[in-house]
Design a protein around this motif. Structure first.
Motif, PDB file in Angstrom:
ATOM      1  N   UNK A   1      -3.223  -4.681  -1.079  1.00 36.78           N
ATOM      2  CA  UNK A   1      -1.872  -4.088  -1.070  1.00 36.78           C
ATOM      3  C   UNK A   1      -1.217  -4.300  -2.436  1.00 36.78           C
ATOM      4  N   UNK A   2      -1.388  -5.512  -2.969  1.00 31.37           N
ATOM      5  CA  UNK A   2      -0.794  -5.829  -4.274  1.00 31.37           C
ATOM      6  C   UNK A   2      -1.400  -4.948  -5.373  1.00 31.37           C
TER       7      UNK A   2
ATOM      8  N   UNK B   1      -3.532  10.736  -6.792  1.00 31.30           N
ATOM      9  CA  UNK B   1      -4.915  11.163  -7.033  1.00 31.30           C
ATOM     10  C   UNK B   1      -5.683  10.154  -7.868  1.00 31.30           C
ATOM     11  N   UNK B   2      -5.024   9.615  -8.891  1.00 32.23           N
ATOM     12  CA  UNK B   2      -5.679   8.629  -9.751  1.00 32.23           C
ATOM     13  C   UNK B   2      -5.994   7.350  -8.971  1.00 32.23           C
ATOM     14  N   UNK B   3      -5.036   6.939  -8.136  1.00 34.30           N
ATOM     15  CA  UNK B   3      -5.249   5.711  -7.351  1.00 34.30           C
ATOM     16  C   UNK B   3      -6.377   5.935  -6.337  1.00 34.30           C
TER      17      UNK B   3
ATOM     18  N   UNK C   1      -4.999  11.433   0.662  1.00 32.88           N
ATOM     19  CA  UNK C   1      -4.177  11.375   1.878  1.00 32.88           C
ATOM     20  C   UNK C   1      -4.128   9.948   2.434  1.00 32.88           C
ATOM     21  N   UNK C   2      -5.278   9.297   2.456  1.00 32.32           N
ATOM     22  CA  UNK C   2      -5.346   7.912   2.933  1.00 32.32           C
ATOM     23  C   UNK C   2      -4.471   7.014   2.052  1.00 32.32           C
ATOM     24  N   UNK C   3      -4.595   7.219   0.746  1.00 32.28           N
ATOM     25  CA  UNK C   3      -3.836   6.400  -0.206  1.00 32.28           C
ATOM     26  C   UNK C   3      -2.336   6.634  -0.034  1.00 32.28           C
TER      27      UNK C   3
END
Lengths: 218, 222
Positions: B163-164, B177-179, B188-190
């Protein structure tokens, strides 16, 4: 005739303390208070005080922008800054904007009184710690020249918007607060980001904190 | 036994004269049975005054010059454990709350809250109850659980390491998108995960998330 004062500070406990100090002096009267720069401008317009006591870090509209706005409407407004912070950027920007005095919140009540009387009488007043900042700056040859930085490329309106955005206020709310359309807010935000070369809200927020436009507190 | 007619004797600790004056005025205005007996401008002075005055409640800002506020609280409570401490601050970061709870404070009062609540807070801690301002109640409960619990390992931490990482990347200005690419998951999950984390820490915008990350040391200002 007594000196009429308006206090603009987001901490109500501090305003209470200030009132307590001012109440001890018959010649000074606290005629109005406000919790942020935007409200403060209205109170000043209504009360036309002799001295405006202004905090710097405030949500909504900070003390630097509020001072600029007050002084651009009336260059004779006498503003005394009363802040917890003494960083060089604040000091330089505020004196450049035309404030008459700068003291720190750690000051004793007596010093606040001295500063109000000096500023009301047309003099300037700074406390020793602010004098240190100015003298150091001068001695280093800075001569009060901050040099152009990215923030200087923004207009007053853009800086005002930057603070609100960096405080997480939604576009819709910002439009209401500034009495402009959502389209105008979007256009102004794009202009800010282009000028600063910043492409994300996260980076824009960090920039605003670094420049003292907003604070981690709100 | 708590005697209702008895005055609650309060010591105010803050390094700013005007804040002390403001607190004094606000407490006086609440009326009732609360009296400010003395003021201190430092932790050292607070300890001295607690020794000779033995106030019922110490109302204290922990950001003080000189001696650390939390160390002062520890000393005060070691001298006299009947004294109750109510901490006031503009913002409470996790590590501050942890240290304060560990030191044995009874209450947390957030400077942003309505000051009318201050009397209630003082009375609560005086009556041996704990108090915390509504705006930070969830944070305090969470941290208190972690401090008090013997089996910390059983309890889910407020934020996992992952999470951090997510908060850090968002705070550095990476797009969803990058993450997603970094984590090898779908955008979508992110995005859902980001929303879920924001809800959990009680922020509703990216700027607030960034400020949270800075306060907690998850991300750097530069």
């Amino acid at each position: 005739m007594s000196i009429r004062v308006v206090a603009i500070d987001d901490h109500s406990v501090f305003r209470e303390g200030l009132r307590l100090v001012l109440d001890q002096y018959e010649d000074i009267e606290l005629v109005g208070e406000a919790g942020n720069g935007r409200e403060g401008i209205e109170v000043v317009a209504r009360e036309k005080p002799d001295v405006v006591i202004m905090d710097v870090n405030m949500p909504g509209l900070n003390g630097i922008e509020a001072s600029r706005k007050l002084l651009s409407a009336d260059s004779d407004v006498k503003i005394l800054i009363l802040s917890a912070y003494s960083n060089r950027r604040f000091v330089t920007e505020l004196f450049r904007a035309g404030v008459r005095g700068y003291i720190l919140k750690e000051s004793a009540g007596e010093e606040v009184i001295r500063a109000i009387i000096a500023v009301a009488g047309g003099d300037s007043y700074i406390c020793p710690k602010i004098a240190n900042v100015i003298i150091k700056d001068y001695a280093e040859g800075g001569g009060i020249d901050l040099g152009k930085t990215a923030i200087d490329s923004l207009t007053i309106k853009e800086r005002e918007l930057l603070q609100l955005l960096a405080e997480g206020i939604s576009t819709k709310e910002v439009a209401v607060l500034l009495s402009v359309s959502i389209k105008t807010v979007d256009a102004r935000r794009r202009s800010i980001m282009t000028k600063l070369g910043i492409s994300s809200m996260a980076k824009l927020t960090k920039f605003a904190i670094r420049e003292g436009i907003t604070s981690l507190e709100f | 036994m708590v005697d209702d007619s008895k005055q609650i004797r309060v010591l105010i600790v803050d390094d700013h004269e005007m804040i002390r004056g403001g607190l004094r005025t606000i407490i006086k205005r609440q009326g009732g049975n609360i009296t400010v007996v003395e003021e201190a401008e430092s932790g050292e002075r607070a300890i001295e005054l607690c020794k000779c005055l033995a106030p019922d409640v110490v109302v204290m800002d922990i950001k003080l010059p000189g001696m650390d506020g939390i160390d002062a609280i520890k000393t005060i409570l070691a001298l006299n454990n009947r004294i109750k401490v109510l901490v006031i601050s503009a913002n409470f970061a996790n590590h501050v709350v942890d240290r304060a709870l560990d030191a044995g404070v009874s209450g947390f009062f957030c400077k942003g809250s309505g000051w009318r609540e201050l009397g209630t807070a003082i009375e609560a801690v005086y009556r041996d109850q704990s108090y915390c301002s509504e705006s930070i109640a969830d944070l305090i409960k969470e941290r208190a659980g972690q401090i008090a619990g013997d089996s910390d390992a059983d309890k889910p931490a407020l934020l996992s390491a992952r999470d951090c990482d997510m908060i850090r990347l968002v705070s550095e200005g990476l797009s969803i998108n990058e993450i997603a690419k970094v984590f090898g998951r779908s955008p979508k999950t992110i995005d859902n995960k980001r929303r879920e984390i924001m809800a959990r820490i009680g922020v509703s915008s990216i700027p607030e998330l960034v400020k949270y990350a800075l306060r907690e040391g998850i991300s750097d200002l530069y």
